[in-house]
Every structure is written in C-alpha cells, then in structure tokens.
Design a protein around this motif. Structure first.
Motif, PDB file in Angstrom:
ATOM      1  N   HIS A  92      -7.089  -5.833  -4.049  1.00 55.74           N
ATOM      2  CA  HIS A  92      -7.739  -6.056  -2.808  1.00 55.74           C
ATOM      3  C   HIS A  92      -9.085  -5.074  -3.087  1.00 55.74           C
ATOM      4  CE1 HIS A  92      -4.179  -6.623   0.167  1.00 55.74           C
ATOM      5  NE2 HIS A  92      -4.173  -7.767  -0.805  1.00 55.74           N
TER       6      HIS A  92
ATOM      7  N   LEU B 185     -10.910  -1.340   1.269  1.00 57.54           N
ATOM      8  CA  LEU B 185     -10.110  -0.092   1.517  1.00 57.54           C
ATOM      9  C   LEU B 185     -10.414   0.655   2.965  1.00 57.54           C
ATOM     10  CD1 LEU B 185      -8.247   2.112  -0.948  1.00 57.54           C
ATOM     11  CD2 LEU B 185      -9.126   3.048   1.136  1.00 57.54           C
TER      12      LEU B 185
ATOM     13  N   GLU C   5     -12.004  -0.274  -7.302  1.00 53.22           N
ATOM     14  CA  GLU C   5     -11.042  -1.103  -6.550  1.00 53.22           C
ATOM     15  C   GLU C   5      -9.742  -0.458  -6.607  1.00 53.22           C
ATOM     16  OE1 GLU C   5     -11.624  -5.151  -6.778  1.00 53.22           O
ATOM     17  OE2 GLU C   5     -13.494  -5.221  -6.011  1.00 53.22           O
TER      18      GLU C   5
ATOM     19  N   SER D 252      -5.605  -2.100   2.853  1.00 53.01           N
ATOM     20  CA  SER D 252      -6.204  -2.592   2.066  1.00 53.01           C
ATOM     21  C   SER D 252      -6.394  -3.969   2.621  1.00 53.01           C
ATOM     22  CB  SER D 252      -5.914  -2.354   0.647  1.00 53.01           C
ATOM     23  OG  SER D 252      -4.599  -3.030   0.380  1.00 53.01           O
TER      24      SER D 252
ATOM     25  N   GLN E 115      -5.561  -6.925   7.311  1.00 50.54           N
ATOM     26  CA  GLN E 115      -5.233  -5.338   6.445  1.00 50.54           C
ATOM     27  C   GLN E 115      -3.931  -5.036   6.376  1.00 50.54           C
ATOM     28  OE1 GLN E 115      -7.996  -2.476   8.433  1.00 50.54           O
ATOM     29  NE2 GLN E 115      -9.288  -4.116   8.792  1.00 50.54           N
TER      30      GLN E 115
ATOM     31  N   VAL F  82       0.897  -1.131  -0.057  1.00 54.19           N
ATOM     32  CA  VAL F  82      -0.026   0.007   0.028  1.00 54.19           C
ATOM     33  C   VAL F  82       0.826   1.246   0.037  1.00 54.19           C
ATOM     34  CG1 VAL F  82      -1.596   1.407   1.110  1.00 54.19           C
ATOM     35  CG2 VAL F  82      -1.833  -1.338   1.185  1.00 54.19           C
TER      36      VAL F  82
ATOM     37  N   PRO G 144      -4.155   1.119  -2.791  1.00 52.80           N
ATOM     38  CA  PRO G 144      -4.007  -0.166  -2.476  1.00 52.80           C
ATOM     39  C   PRO G 144      -3.278  -1.117  -3.159  1.00 52.80           C
ATOM     40  CG  PRO G 144      -6.120   0.247  -3.742  1.00 52.80           C
ATOM     41  CD  PRO G 144      -5.352   1.501  -3.548  1.00 52.80           C
TER      42      PRO G 144
END
Lengths: 114, 114
Positions: A29, A32, A72, A94, A103, A4, A25
C-alpha cells in the motif's frame, strides 16, 4: 493477508511525557493515513503519506505532533509533551493507491493522558 | 466547523426490520461519500460508497441514497441483523483532495435487537 497493525493497543501516560505510536500498513500500500477519534466524535484527519512525496500535515493539531514514514513501510506518530486533550484513539489506515481508493484501518491505539 | 454531520448518536431497531442511518453535509464540493462500520476495539471497515454523480448504490442488504439538493445521504440496511450492531460512520471525499483525506461524521451507534 495481514491487515493494518498498530502498536501498542493501549497506552497510558502522564501529562508532559512523550509517546510514540506505530503503524504497519498492508504490504504494497502506497498511501498511509493517521486519524484521531476523540470520545463521542468522528475521525479527524491528522497526516497523510504517499510514497516519497512530501506528507500532507494539514491535520496535525499542534507542533507537538509529528510523524514519519520510511518509504512505503512503517510509520510512527510522535506526540511530545502530551496533554490531557490528546487522549483519544489514534487510527492508522492504508490504501493501495492515493486519492479515493478504499482505506483499510488498523485497530487503533487508545491513548490516555493522566 | 463540522462539514459532515450525523445528528442521531444512536438507533435501535428490531431484527428483520429496516435500519436507516442519516448523514448531512454542508460542502457541495464532495466527490464521493462512504459508509464505514466499526465494531468495538476494531478499526472502521469500508461498507459501501456512492459517487456524487449518482443517487443510489446498492450492495446486498445495504443501499446508500444521495440527495444532492438536500445535501443528505442515508444508509438503508434491510433486513437488519444482530450482527449489524456497530457504529456507522459517514465520510466524504472532497473533490479538491488528491490525497484521499476523508472527512468523517460523528458516528451513529446501531443496535439491532433479536
């Protein structure tokens, strides 16, 4: 693969100005998150995006805060009419799937409002 | 209202000894508990998690213990290494959350002395 990423890494602004923070991100993924960490405190949830679903904005502290995400991909967090109490590190994360999936966090943007 | 609390802001241990980081929570409706580790100028990275139906999870030098009756969890690192020096955040995932929105503690700064 790339993690990220967030930009800028540091932002100093004057009280009353608007700022825009960016998050890229991990590719693929679907979920977010934006969090905020004020000095000496834990991470505070701000907003969550999942695909084309309506975002969960329950953590936004005021209507001066807004965020967008295109599909996305990239997300931007905008703070209007910044106040000194907005000074914090803003972290984006993300995850591949929503819910309890791991995450992955970006390095954050340190915002200082003078 | 702080639902997840880390009451020790800092901890210092000698290399090779055990580090024990503690976390308390007030809400019984958490599904998962997670520990994240954060180095300066980097985002938090996931370390280890535990489901609310378990009382122990181990991964190498890291073990997390969950005591549901006391609403307490702890992270044990043994043996501690200088590279473990970082800020450790405890986080919880509410069972009512289908978004993965995490609730974080304030963090504990661990220093492992060579």
């Amino acid at each position: 693969g790339a993690g990220v990423s967030q930009s800028p890494s540091n932002k100093v602004t004057e009280k009353g100005k608007d700022v825009e923070l960016r998050c890229d991100p991990i590719s693929g993924h679907t979920a977010l998150y934006w969090y905020r960490q004020r000095l000496g405190q834990g991470l505070e949830f701000l907003i969550y995006f999942q695909g084309n679903s309506a975002p969960d904005k329950s953590g936004l502290p005021s209507d001066r805060f807004s965020a967008e995400r295109t599909g996305e991909s990239v997300s931007t967090l905008t703070i209007q009419r910044t106040q000194q109490e907005d000074s914090a590190v803003y972290l984006c994360a993300s995850s591949l799937l929503p819910g309890g999936d791991t995450q992955y966090f970006g390095p954050g943007t340190r915002l200082t409002v003078l | 209202d702080q639902q997840v609390k880390q009451n020790s802001p800092s901890l210092s241990v000698q290399e090779g000894r055990i580090s024990i980081l503690n976390c308390d929570y007030t809400n019984s409706m958490f599904d998962y508990f997670l520990w994240y580790k954060k180095y300066p100028a980097e985002g938090p990275t996931f370390l280890i998690s535990i489901s609310s139906i378990k009382d122990k999870n181990e991964d190498g030098r890291f073990t997390v213990f969950l005591n549901k009756s006391a609403k307490h969890l702890s992270l044990h690192i043994v043996p501690s290494q200088p590279g473990d020096s970082a800020v450790y955040f405890c986080a919880a995932l509410p069972s009512s959350s289908n978004t993965g929105k995490l609730i974080f503690g304030q963090g504990t700064t661990l220093q492992v002395k060579p």
